[in-house]
Motif scaffolding. Structure first.
Motif, PDB file in Angstrom:
ATOM      1  N   SER A  20       1.111 -45.987  15.090  1.00 32.92           N
ATOM      2  CA  SER A  20      -0.123 -46.890  15.236  1.00 32.92           C
ATOM      3  C   SER A  20      -1.010 -47.110  13.573  1.00 32.92           C
ATOM      4  O   SER A  20      -1.542 -47.916  13.512  1.00 32.92           O
ATOM      5  N   ARG A  21      -0.092 -45.444  13.104  1.00 35.75           N
ATOM      6  CA  ARG A  21      -0.385 -45.361  11.641  1.00 35.75           C
ATOM      7  C   ARG A  21      -0.294 -45.990  10.445  1.00 35.75           C
ATOM      8  O   ARG A  21      -0.666 -46.509   9.618  1.00 35.75           O
ATOM      9  N   ILE A  22       0.966 -46.011  10.776  1.00 36.98           N
ATOM     10  CA  ILE A  22       1.985 -47.277  10.081  1.00 36.98           C
ATOM     11  C   ILE A  22       1.367 -48.573  10.176  1.00 36.98           C
ATOM     12  O   ILE A  22       1.212 -49.329   9.503  1.00 36.98           O
ATOM     13  N   HIS A  23       1.113 -48.970  11.574  1.00 34.60           N
ATOM     14  CA  HIS A  23       0.842 -50.312  11.298  1.00 34.60           C
ATOM     15  C   HIS A  23      -0.608 -50.217  10.539  1.00 34.60           C
ATOM     16  O   HIS A  23      -1.249 -51.495  10.089  1.00 34.60           O
ATOM     17  N   ALA A  24      -1.361 -49.168  10.614  1.00 33.63           N
ATOM     18  CA  ALA A  24      -2.907 -49.502  10.130  1.00 33.63           C
ATOM     19  C   ALA A  24      -2.653 -49.471   8.433  1.00 33.63           C
ATOM     20  O   ALA A  24      -3.194 -50.320   8.260  1.00 33.63           O
TER      21      ALA A  24
END
Lengths: 199, 199
Positions: A107-111
């Motif tokens: 999720s953090r990579i995506h954001a």
């Protein structure tokens, strides 16, 4: 072991090292040099696989997206044959949110990549097309459920799909502890109860 | 001109320069040195006002949040006396999303700071408390509307507040052109029609 497999594993190791660096030190710390140190490789070894930070980013985003897809596929197996579309939508939403330790780095990579994409055309293309594919899949579930009278056919399928996608807006609220995970799940259930209510 | 005012203006100029740098070159480019160049100042002049990148970030976030509040306040004036809570909620949501040029830099600063906050305790405190205040304000609107029979009193006010906040999830979908602005507005209207429907 054939060389091909070894190369693939090396690339996966580097992508995982990148997630660890992003997770622990933030996006600004994720230089090729830092990632190499985390992976226990020299900068030259990393550059053998990824010529630039951009190439590594694109690979890491694809790997993150593949990992999320694998988690959804595992969840689908647990739902058994011909699952209710409500359960499928719920599964997808839950796996997209940082609700458990596995989902947090992806999720953090995506954001982070959404922000990067604002200034990086190829990343914009990659992330945008991933999102459009995801949206198409969700819309198919919505229209199928409408055909099966599980969602009111009078509802606009595009609007309902967009409102489902917007539920990923819980990400920052979860990350900063503004809304606890149990309340996020409750809100998703309420939204789905409402969407799948046919009178 | 009194010196106090001049200092304040300098800080505002620097914060604005930071937004421009973040907007054009992304978060990673937003070093004190780059911001100084954009503001047409020396690094030493910027450091006179902000001892570290962190101090500047915190100031820029506060300035972004103040700017959003001012836009909401202007919108409230246009709504006139005793506006319908549906219109107030709509105004707040629309101003939080990157739907017009003014809202884009503040929205991007916010998204970038959420990521920064994961690795920066004071930023986490600042952004988290801003989000909690925003959530409290929205919840007050929801409970007041329930008291006025404008929202079904059987609905859970916390869940409904959280679902409203989650609509900020349209941010990445707008930024990457996955959902056009008109569709985002339509989806928000549908969500609000549903929330404010009393039978």
């Amino acid at each position: 072991m054939p060389k091909q497999v070894d190369h693939r594993r090396r690339r996966d190791d580097i992508a995982r090292a990148m997630w660890t660096v992003v997770d622990q030190r933030g996006w600004a710390g994720a230089s090729l040099r830092e990632v190499a140190a985390e992976a226990g490789m020299s900068l030259g070894q990393v550059q053998h696989y990824f010529a630039s930070r951009n190439e590594l980013l694109e690979f890491a985003v694809q790997a993150a997206s593949d990992q999320t897809s694998r988690r959804v596929a595992r969840g689908m197996e647990e739902l058994g044959e011909s699952p209710h579309p409500r359960d499928v939508v719920r599964l997808i939403l839950v796996e997209m949110l940082p609700l458990h330790p596995d989902a947090r780095p992806t999720s953090r990579i995506h954001a982070a990549c959404v922000l990067e994409a604002l200034h990086n055309e190829s990343m914009r293309e990659q992330i945008g097309s991933g999102m459009r594919d995801g949206r198409d899949g969700l819309k198919q579930l919505v229209t199928q459920a409408q055909a099966n009278a599980q969602i009111d056919p009078d509802r606009d399928p595009d609007t309902e799909t967009d409102l489902l996608l917007a539920l990923t807006g819980f990400t920052p609220l979860l990350e900063l502890g503004v809304v606890p995970p149990s309340d996020v799940i409750a809100a998703i259930e309420t939204h789905l109860d409402n969407l799948f209510a046919t009178t």
